[in-house]
Design a protein around this motif. Structure first.
Motif, PDB file in Angstrom:
ATOM      1  N   GLY A  42      25.756  10.339  18.134  1.00  0.00           N
ATOM      2  CA  GLY A  42      25.773   9.160  17.279  1.00  0.00           C
ATOM      3  C   GLY A  42      25.962   7.918  18.128  1.00  0.00           C
ATOM      4  O   GLY A  42      25.592   7.886  19.309  1.00  0.00           O
TER       5      GLY A  42
ATOM      6  N   GLN B 194      31.716  11.553  21.811  1.00  0.00           N
ATOM      7  CA  GLN B 194      32.205  12.751  21.138  1.00  0.00           C
ATOM      8  C   GLN B 194      32.722  13.745  22.182  1.00  0.00           C
ATOM      9  O   GLN B 194      32.514  13.569  23.381  1.00  0.00           O
ATOM     10  CB  GLN B 194      31.099  13.387  20.290  1.00  0.00           C
TER      11      GLN B 194
ATOM     12  N   PRO C  87      32.894  20.167  16.256  1.00  0.00           N
ATOM     13  CA  PRO C  87      32.752  19.583  14.914  1.00  0.00           C
ATOM     14  C   PRO C  87      34.090  19.045  14.411  1.00  0.00           C
ATOM     15  O   PRO C  87      34.780  19.671  13.595  1.00  0.00           O
ATOM     16  CB  PRO C  87      32.274  20.778  14.079  1.00  0.00           C
TER      17      PRO C  87
ATOM     18  N   GLY D 154      34.528  15.963  12.892  1.00  0.00           N
ATOM     19  CA  GLY D 154      34.422  15.001  11.796  1.00  0.00           C
ATOM     20  C   GLY D 154      33.208  14.113  11.944  1.00  0.00           C
ATOM     21  O   GLY D 154      32.296  14.388  12.732  1.00  0.00           O
ATOM     22  N   GLU D 155      33.202  13.030  11.169  1.00  0.00           N
ATOM     23  CA  GLU D 155      32.060  12.129  11.140  1.00  0.00           C
ATOM     24  C   GLU D 155      31.793  11.527  12.518  1.00  0.00           C
ATOM     25  O   GLU D 155      32.715  11.161  13.251  1.00  0.00           O
ATOM     26  CB  GLU D 155      32.313  11.004  10.135  1.00  0.00           C
ATOM     27  N   LEU D 156      30.521  11.396  12.844  1.00  0.00           N
ATOM     28  CA  LEU D 156      30.149  10.875  14.150  1.00  0.00           C
ATOM     29  C   LEU D 156      30.419   9.388  14.288  1.00  0.00           C
ATOM     30  O   LEU D 156      30.345   8.843  15.393  1.00  0.00           O
ATOM     31  CB  LEU D 156      28.672  11.153  14.423  1.00  0.00           C
ATOM     32  N   ALA D 157      30.759   8.716  13.199  1.00  0.00           N
ATOM     33  CA  ALA D 157      31.060   7.291  13.278  1.00  0.00           C
ATOM     34  C   ALA D 157      32.351   7.026  14.047  1.00  0.00           C
ATOM     35  O   ALA D 157      32.574   5.916  14.539  1.00  0.00           O
ATOM     36  CB  ALA D 157      31.180   6.700  11.871  1.00  0.00           C
ATOM     37  N   HIS D 158      33.208   8.046  14.149  1.00  0.00           N
ATOM     38  CA  HIS D 158      34.488   7.872  14.824  1.00  0.00           C
ATOM     39  C   HIS D 158      34.371   8.220  16.308  1.00  0.00           C
ATOM     40  O   HIS D 158      33.774   9.239  16.679  1.00  0.00           O
ATOM     41  CB  HIS D 158      35.565   8.747  14.178  1.00  0.00           C
TER      42      HIS D 158
ATOM     43  N   GLU E 164      40.574   7.916  13.984  1.00  0.00           N
ATOM     44  CA  GLU E 164      40.047   8.613  12.813  1.00  0.00           C
ATOM     45  C   GLU E 164      40.235   7.796  11.530  1.00  0.00           C
ATOM     46  O   GLU E 164      40.149   8.321  10.429  1.00  0.00           O
ATOM     47  CB  GLU E 164      40.730   9.976  12.667  1.00  0.00           C
TER      48      GLU E 164
ATOM     49  N   ARG F 227      41.555  20.202  10.904  1.00  0.00           N
ATOM     50  CA  ARG F 227      41.389  18.766  10.698  1.00  0.00           C
ATOM     51  C   ARG F 227      42.247  18.005  11.712  1.00  0.00           C
ATOM     52  O   ARG F 227      43.431  18.305  11.890  1.00  0.00           O
ATOM     53  CB  ARG F 227      41.816  18.392   9.272  1.00  0.00           C
TER      54      ARG F 227
END
Length: 335
Positions: free
Chosen positions: A181, A185, A201, A203-207, A227, A249
């Protein structure tokens, strides 16, 4: 104790205490004030299993000139750091030791093979010193051998940062790759880094997620990022492995590890729950202040707590035990 309440005098006193001394859960200790932690940038602790040899990165404020340093501890005091034997010519950073102590991994822009150009990278139209993964191996005489380039797909893209090695040889690192993204990562490359990297994996790739520190037995992972609940630009998070081998998580690490300053580059020490973090927390300045002369102003502006990044040590053993993690048996490996 917060950075604003931690005086330089208290830090200097703490430096005289032997490494295993910090016992209060979550309380932080500035590492080697004036010797290890100074008025320039220090990050990325790699501590030998006996706790007496410390590798770390020192750089200018812009982090354009990174060098790996080494210091030795005797009688509770750290020696004046010197440039590690394998560093000092290239943009070398982020040292980490394999759990058995036989290899020290680091990243560098040095040419990957004789005759090649130095590694460079480009992101968002900006070119800068790139990084590939290297290691040095412990020799019979106790020193390090010549640097060895890790050949494999993990070095694709020339933006690999903060390697961390599990006992089974899996190498975790952060990078910006085709499937990252817009942010960085965290990835794992198995087979001592030779296998194709797999993105975790989390979480969202925006973070943005950087600087992994893997438990040698693979039971949990620490990293720097945001996060959505970070107190500052980046905080330290922890994620535990589930019984089925998947990751849970991410949780914001409590206690005093995180602050409104920048926290990053977590690494685990040899003692259970021993965590090292880089932070630019600083002494609070209130006005009117005691009037400075040129000498006192210079000393204060060049002190460790001047807003530069320094090395801090914390005890997160209570957090680990609360999640059912106990000291690992010798020789344990990740699943």
């Amino acid at each position: 104790m917060s950075a604003g309440k931690l005086t330089l005098a208290a830090c200097l006193a703490a430096a005289l205490v032997a490494l295993p001394a910090a016992r209060a859960a979550g309380s932080g200790e500035l590492l080697g004030p004036g010797t290890i932690s100074t008025g320039v940038q220090e990050t990325s602790v790699a501590l030998t299993r006996d706790g007496n040899t410390l590798y770390f990165m020192r750089s200018d404020v812009a982090e354009a000139d990174d060098t790996i340093m080494v210091s030795h501890r005797a009688d509770g005091r750290w020696s004046r750091p010197r440039v590690a034997a394998f560093s000092g010519q290239w943009h070398d950073s982020e040292p980490t030791l394999s759990p058995d102590g036989r290899r020290l991994y680091f990243v560098s822009n040095r040419p990957p093979r004789p005759g090649a150009a130095a590694v460079s990278a480009t992101m968002n139209g900006r070119s800068f010193a790139g990084t590939n993964l290297w290691y040095v191996e412990r020799q019979a005489h106790g020193g390090w051998g010549a640097p060895v380039h890790v050949d494999g797909a993990l070095n694709d893209g020339a933006m690999i940062y903060n390697p961390s090695v599990a006992a089974n040889g899996d190498i975790y690192f952060s990078a910006h790759r085709a499937d990252s993204g817009k942010a960085y990562q965290i990835y794992v490359a198995r087979d001592h880094g030779h296998a194709a990297p797999e993105r975790l994996p989390l979480g969202e790739l925006a973070h943005n997620r950087m600087d992994p520190a893997i438990d040698p037995a693979g039971r949990f992972l620490l990293y720097a990022g945001d996060e959505g609940d970070a107190l500052g630009r980046a905080d330290i998070y922890i994620v535990f492995r589930r019984p089925d081998g998947s990751w849970g998580r991410p949780e914001h690490l409590g206690g005093e590890v995180n602050s409104r300053a920048l926290e990053n580059a977590p690494s685990l020490g040899p003692a259970f729950g021993e965590l090292f973090v880089s932070s630019n927390r600083r002494d609070e300045v209130s006005f009117p202040k005691p009037r400075d002369d040129a000498a006192t102003l210079q000393r204060r502006l060049q002190s460790p707590l001047n807003g530069s990044r320094n090395l801090w040590r914390f005890d997160i053993s209570a957090v680990l035990r609360a999640h059912g993690v106990a000291p690992a048996a010798a020789g344990a490996t990740s699943p």
